[in-house]
Design an enzyme around this catalytic site. Structure first.
Site, PDB file in Angstrom:
ATOM      1  N   ASN A   1       0.717  -0.967   0.194  1.00 32.38           N
ATOM      2  CA  ASN A   1      -0.036  -0.310   0.192  1.00 32.38           C
ATOM      3  C   ASN A   1       0.778   1.401   0.135  1.00 32.38           C
ATOM      4  OD1 ASN A   1      -3.240  -0.747   0.047  1.00 32.38           O
ATOM      5  ND2 ASN A   1      -2.031  -1.949   1.215  1.00 32.38           N
TER       6      ASN A   1
ATOM      7  N   HIS B   1      23.619   1.751   7.583  1.00 32.63           N
ATOM      8  CA  HIS B   1      24.948   3.335   7.706  1.00 32.63           C
ATOM      9  C   HIS B   1      25.862   2.351   8.808  1.00 32.63           C
ATOM     10  CE1 HIS B   1      23.932   5.648   4.445  1.00 32.63           C
ATOM     11  NE2 HIS B   1      23.161   5.329   4.903  1.00 32.63           N
TER      12      HIS B   1
ATOM     13  N   LYS C   1      14.415  -8.544  15.607  1.00 35.96           N
ATOM     14  CA  LYS C   1      13.847 -10.433  16.044  1.00 35.96           C
ATOM     15  C   LYS C   1      13.217 -11.336  14.927  1.00 35.96           C
ATOM     16  CE  LYS C   1      16.212  -9.725  20.884  1.00 35.96           C
ATOM     17  NZ  LYS C   1      16.156  -9.890  21.552  1.00 35.96           N
TER      18      LYS C   1
END
Length: 199
Positions: free
Chosen positions: A79, A109, A168
């Site tokens: 969506n 990063h 996780k």
């Protein structure tokens, strides 16, 4: 046709037809990709049959030429304002439903664990990209505003509640909510019910 005009309006139908034609030239397999759609690294992105998006989606694949970094299976629906970014691999299996404003990434990063650690005094944007694959198995539903972080696998048939942050792995046939996402229910196939996890 009458129902379509009722739902979308005349100009909405014209807009859909235009987007359908553009979709054919961008990703022939897809059902419809609504614009604006920002696609970076198109050669590293694979889209299955029946794929559709809302507006303002952004897909970016940062891998080497010829690698598939973003792979999306058949009959997936994404969506509005979904952002998917991949350096190694984001794999989304068949029949996945992704609500609006979802962010899925396999990259960072810099490096903040294991043997390599980025210097916090270095400029963030100049730190080398690192990636850990993300796997979203079939029939998963990601609710509004979900964030899926690097290295995560979400098991088959699982639902992730709105605004959850998945840091996780989440097992198959579960419902997980919160930040960080925590499993609150699992599906019992004998009873054919979603049962709450207590404790």
């Amino acid at each position: 046709m009458g129902n379509l005009i009722k739902h979308y309006g005349f100009f909405g139908i014209l807009s859909l037809a235009y987007e359908k034609v553009l979709t054919y030239f961008l990703f022939k397999q897809a059902k419809i990709i609504r614009r604006p759609f920002d696609c970076r690294g198109k050669k590293n992105i694979q889209i299955g049959k029946g794929f559709s998006t809302g507006r303002y989606c952004r897909f970016e694949a940062h891998g080497q030429h010829g690698e598939i970094n973003i792979a999306i299976g058949n009959n997936c629906q994404v969506n509005d304002s979904v952002h998917i970014a991949a350096l190694k691999s984001v794999s989304i299996a068949d029949n996945v439903l992704i609500a609006s404003r979802v962010f899925i990434t396999d990259l960072n990063h810099g490096s903040y664990g294991g043997d390599l650690h980025s210097d916090p005094l270095s400029i963030c944007k100049d730190r080398p990209l690192t990636g850990t694959p993300v796997v979203i198995e079939q029939n998963v539903w990601l609710g509004e505003g979900v964030v899926v972080l690097p290295g995560v696998t979400i098991g088959q048939g699982t639902i992730i509640g709105a605004n959850a942050v998945v840091s996780k792995n989440v097992p198959a046939f579960s419902i997980a909510v919160g930040n960080p996402a925590k499993v609150i229910k699992t599906y019992n196939f004998e009873q054919k019910k979603w049962l709450a996890i207590h404790g």
